[in-house]
Design a protein around this motif. Structure first.
Motif, PDB file in Angstrom:
ATOM      1  N   ALA A 127       0.744  -0.974  -0.076  1.00 53.39           N
ATOM      2  CA  ALA A 127       0.116  -0.050  -0.090  1.00 53.39           C
ATOM      3  C   ALA A 127       0.867   1.241   0.007  1.00 53.39           C
ATOM      4  O   ALA A 127       0.491   2.357  -0.690  1.00 53.39           O
ATOM      5  N   ARG A 128       2.107   1.133   0.504  1.00 50.75           N
ATOM      6  CA  ARG A 128       3.015   2.352   0.623  1.00 50.75           C
ATOM      7  C   ARG A 128       3.497   2.686  -0.701  1.00 50.75           C
ATOM      8  O   ARG A 128       3.864   3.950  -0.970  1.00 50.75           O
ATOM      9  N   LEU A 129       3.597   1.968  -1.658  1.00 48.25           N
ATOM     10  CA  LEU A 129       3.955   1.891  -3.017  1.00 48.25           C
ATOM     11  C   LEU A 129       3.189   2.643  -4.097  1.00 48.25           C
ATOM     12  O   LEU A 129       3.465   2.566  -5.202  1.00 48.25           O
ATOM     13  N   ARG A 130       1.879   2.928  -3.451  1.00 47.60           N
ATOM     14  CA  ARG A 130       0.881   3.163  -4.807  1.00 47.60           C
ATOM     15  C   ARG A 130       1.463   4.576  -5.057  1.00 47.60           C
ATOM     16  O   ARG A 130       1.704   5.381  -4.469  1.00 47.60           O
ATOM     17  N   PRO A 131       1.068   4.925  -6.282  1.00 43.27           N
ATOM     18  CA  PRO A 131       1.707   6.284  -7.220  1.00 43.27           C
ATOM     19  C   PRO A 131       1.096   7.344  -6.386  1.00 43.27           C
ATOM     20  O   PRO A 131       1.744   8.329  -6.441  1.00 43.27           O
ATOM     21  N   GLY A 132      -0.211   7.588  -6.120  1.00 41.39           N
ATOM     22  CA  GLY A 132      -0.626   8.602  -5.355  1.00 41.39           C
ATOM     23  C   GLY A 132      -0.113   9.108  -4.277  1.00 41.39           C
ATOM     24  O   GLY A 132      -0.109  10.387  -3.746  1.00 41.39           O
ATOM     25  N   LEU A 133       0.714   8.180  -3.517  1.00 41.70           N
ATOM     26  CA  LEU A 133       1.623   8.533  -2.293  1.00 41.70           C
ATOM     27  C   LEU A 133       2.680   9.314  -2.533  1.00 41.70           C
ATOM     28  O   LEU A 133       3.559   9.474  -1.725  1.00 41.70           O
ATOM     29  N   ARG A 134       3.311   9.314  -3.904  1.00 43.41           N
ATOM     30  CA  ARG A 134       4.467   9.823  -4.206  1.00 43.41           C
ATOM     31  C   ARG A 134       4.244  11.042  -5.308  1.00 43.41           C
ATOM     32  O   ARG A 134       4.522  10.795  -6.676  1.00 43.41           O
ATOM     33  N   PRO A 135       3.583  12.136  -5.125  1.00 44.73           N
ATOM     34  CA  PRO A 135       3.253  12.915  -5.999  1.00 44.73           C
ATOM     35  C   PRO A 135       4.701  13.587  -6.696  1.00 44.73           C
ATOM     36  O   PRO A 135       5.443  13.733  -5.830  1.00 44.73           O
ATOM     37  N   GLY A 136       4.654  13.661  -8.019  1.00 46.78           N
ATOM     38  CA  GLY A 136       5.714  14.251  -8.671  1.00 46.78           C
ATOM     39  C   GLY A 136       7.084  13.332  -8.854  1.00 46.78           C
ATOM     40  O   GLY A 136       7.891  13.808  -9.544  1.00 46.78           O
ATOM     41  N   LEU A 137       6.803  12.106  -8.521  1.00 47.28           N
ATOM     42  CA  LEU A 137       8.132  11.213  -8.357  1.00 47.28           C
ATOM     43  C   LEU A 137       8.274  10.847 -10.130  1.00 47.28           C
ATOM     44  O   LEU A 137       9.304  10.992 -10.567  1.00 47.28           O
ATOM     45  N   VAL A 138       7.457  10.569 -10.715  1.00 48.16           N
ATOM     46  CA  VAL A 138       7.420  10.270 -12.053  1.00 48.16           C
ATOM     47  C   VAL A 138       7.757  11.512 -12.833  1.00 48.16           C
ATOM     48  O   VAL A 138       8.629  11.362 -13.831  1.00 48.16           O
ATOM     49  N   ALA A 139       7.098  12.756 -12.652  1.00 45.55           N
ATOM     50  CA  ALA A 139       7.387  13.715 -13.446  1.00 45.55           C
ATOM     51  C   ALA A 139       9.006  14.140 -13.169  1.00 45.55           C
ATOM     52  O   ALA A 139       9.500  14.755 -14.073  1.00 45.55           O
ATOM     53  N   ASP A 140       9.389  13.971 -11.896  1.00 47.01           N
ATOM     54  CA  ASP A 140      10.605  14.371 -11.496  1.00 47.01           C
ATOM     55  C   ASP A 140      11.684  13.676 -12.451  1.00 47.01           C
ATOM     56  O   ASP A 140      12.744  14.213 -12.795  1.00 47.01           O
ATOM     57  N   LEU A 141      11.373  12.323 -12.358  1.00 51.33           N
ATOM     58  CA  LEU A 141      12.390  11.565 -13.188  1.00 51.33           C
ATOM     59  C   LEU A 141      12.550  11.968 -14.520  1.00 51.33           C
ATOM     60  O   LEU A 141      13.586  11.960 -15.262  1.00 51.33           O
ATOM     61  N   LEU A 142      11.178  12.076 -15.091  1.00 52.68           N
ATOM     62  CA  LEU A 142      11.112  12.371 -16.690  1.00 52.68           C
ATOM     63  C   LEU A 142      11.903  13.745 -16.787  1.00 52.68           C
ATOM     64  O   LEU A 142      12.546  13.979 -17.845  1.00 52.68           O
ATOM     65  N   ALA A 143      11.771  14.549 -16.050  1.00 51.90           N
ATOM     66  CA  ALA A 143      12.060  15.987 -16.098  1.00 51.90           C
ATOM     67  C   ALA A 143      13.687  15.919 -16.062  1.00 51.90           C
ATOM     68  O   ALA A 143      14.443  16.632 -16.768  1.00 51.90           O
ATOM     69  N   GLU A 144      14.223  15.099 -15.061  1.00 48.99           N
ATOM     70  CA  GLU A 144      15.651  14.931 -14.904  1.00 48.99           C
ATOM     71  C   GLU A 144      16.131  14.334 -16.045  1.00 48.99           C
ATOM     72  O   GLU A 144      17.257  14.678 -16.521  1.00 48.99           O
ATOM     73  N   TRP A 145      15.616  13.492 -16.581  1.00 49.92           N
ATOM     74  CA  TRP A 145      16.055  12.640 -17.917  1.00 49.92           C
ATOM     75  C   TRP A 145      16.141  13.667 -19.045  1.00 49.92           C
ATOM     76  O   TRP A 145      17.001  13.785 -19.698  1.00 49.92           O
ATOM     77  N   GLY A 146      15.122  14.556 -19.177  1.00 54.15           N
ATOM     78  CA  GLY A 146      15.059  15.551 -20.055  1.00 54.15           C
ATOM     79  C   GLY A 146      16.302  16.543 -20.241  1.00 54.15           C
ATOM     80  O   GLY A 146      16.809  17.045 -21.107  1.00 54.15           O
ATOM     81  N   GLU A 147      16.661  16.775 -18.826  1.00 53.29           N
ATOM     82  CA  GLU A 147      18.160  17.551 -18.401  1.00 53.29           C
ATOM     83  C   GLU A 147      19.196  17.138 -18.914  1.00 53.29           C
ATOM     84  O   GLU A 147      20.214  17.679 -19.419  1.00 53.29           O
ATOM     85  N   HIS A 148      19.116  15.698 -18.793  1.00 55.70           N
ATOM     86  CA  HIS A 148      20.557  14.991 -19.193  1.00 55.70           C
ATOM     87  C   HIS A 148      20.486  14.272 -20.542  1.00 55.70           C
ATOM     88  O   HIS A 148      21.347  13.721 -20.891  1.00 55.70           O
ATOM     89  N   GLY A 149      19.334  14.757 -21.187  1.00 56.25           N
ATOM     90  CA  GLY A 149      19.299  13.683 -22.499  1.00 56.25           C
ATOM     91  C   GLY A 149      19.920  14.475 -23.569  1.00 56.25           C
ATOM     92  O   GLY A 149      20.404  15.302 -23.636  1.00 56.25           O
TER      93      GLY A 149
END
Length: 210
Positions: free
Chosen positions: A188-210
């Motif tokens: 239950a602790r791993l549900r996406p809604g409990l980590r707001p911004g996690l996916v977006a931040d990873l994608l943004a970081e990817w874009g910065e280093h892409g």
């Protein structure tokens, strides 16, 4: 990557009396001491060594009713002439801090918590059988026969509501039941809604280093 605060979860446990829920709660809290435990308000008098603010918040009837009218409770019920309720604000504060909050509560209270905290995880603890439940209740030797009979009647109604919960744990083997409750909690602790911004931040970081 920016620092993120994981939002806490509401974990609700219900079971008929004698199903072993209290033992499972103690084991989970011992393994994960960071879990917050919801302390209810009640209008009944303290029993034995119960402490105000630890076991319950003991208040008079007028105070409780005023809190109820002000909408301060996430859930409340009247049981045997006394009121019991959970204040919503302290729970929300813990969740915002990333703390998980455990509720040990009856079926009626669990239904109200489903409304107050729709993202909550509801777990029902089942006894191995009604015959075993009766054996456990009578084996305690703490209740009069008519009280045990009433608890068994209530158990049938409570078990009938079990399928409305998110997870069912059959407590026919304590260690396995503990493992299953731990698995539910960790998943239950791993549900996406409990980590707001996690996916977006990873994608943004990817874009910065892409």
């Amino acid at each position: 990557m920016s620092e993120r605060v994981r939002r806490g979860i509401v974990l609700v446990l219900s079971a008929p009396s004698g199903a072993g829920k209290s033992t499972l709660v103690r084991k989970l809290l011992r393994e994960f001491p960071g879990i917050g435990y919801s302390v209810s308000y009640t209008t009944r008098a303290p029993r034995g060594a119960e402490r105000d603010g630890v076991d319950y918040h003991f208040v008079d009837r007028d105070r409780f009713l005023a809190m109820r009218e002000a909408g301060e409770f996430a859930e409340w019920a009247e049981v045997h002439g006394n009121f019991y309720g959970t204040a919503k604000a302290p729970v929300l504060a813990l969740l915002d801090q990333g703390r998980d909050v455990l509720f040990d509560i009856d079926v009626q209270g669990a239904a109200q918590l489903r409304t107050a905290f729709p993202e909550g995880v509801l777990v029902f603890i089942l006894p191995p059988s009604l015959a075993e439940l009766e054996r456990r209740l009578r084996g305690r030797g703490t209740d009069a026969p008519e009280v045990v009979t009433k608890r068994l009647e209530n158990a049938r109604a409570e078990i009938a509501a079990a399928e409305r919960f998110d997870f069912l744990i059959l407590n026919d083997d304590l260690e396995r039941a503990c493992d299953e409750l731990r698995a539910v909690y960790l998943a239950a602790r791993l549900r996406p809604g409990l980590r707001p911004g996690l996916v977006a931040d990873l994608l943004a970081e990817w874009g910065e280093h892409g």
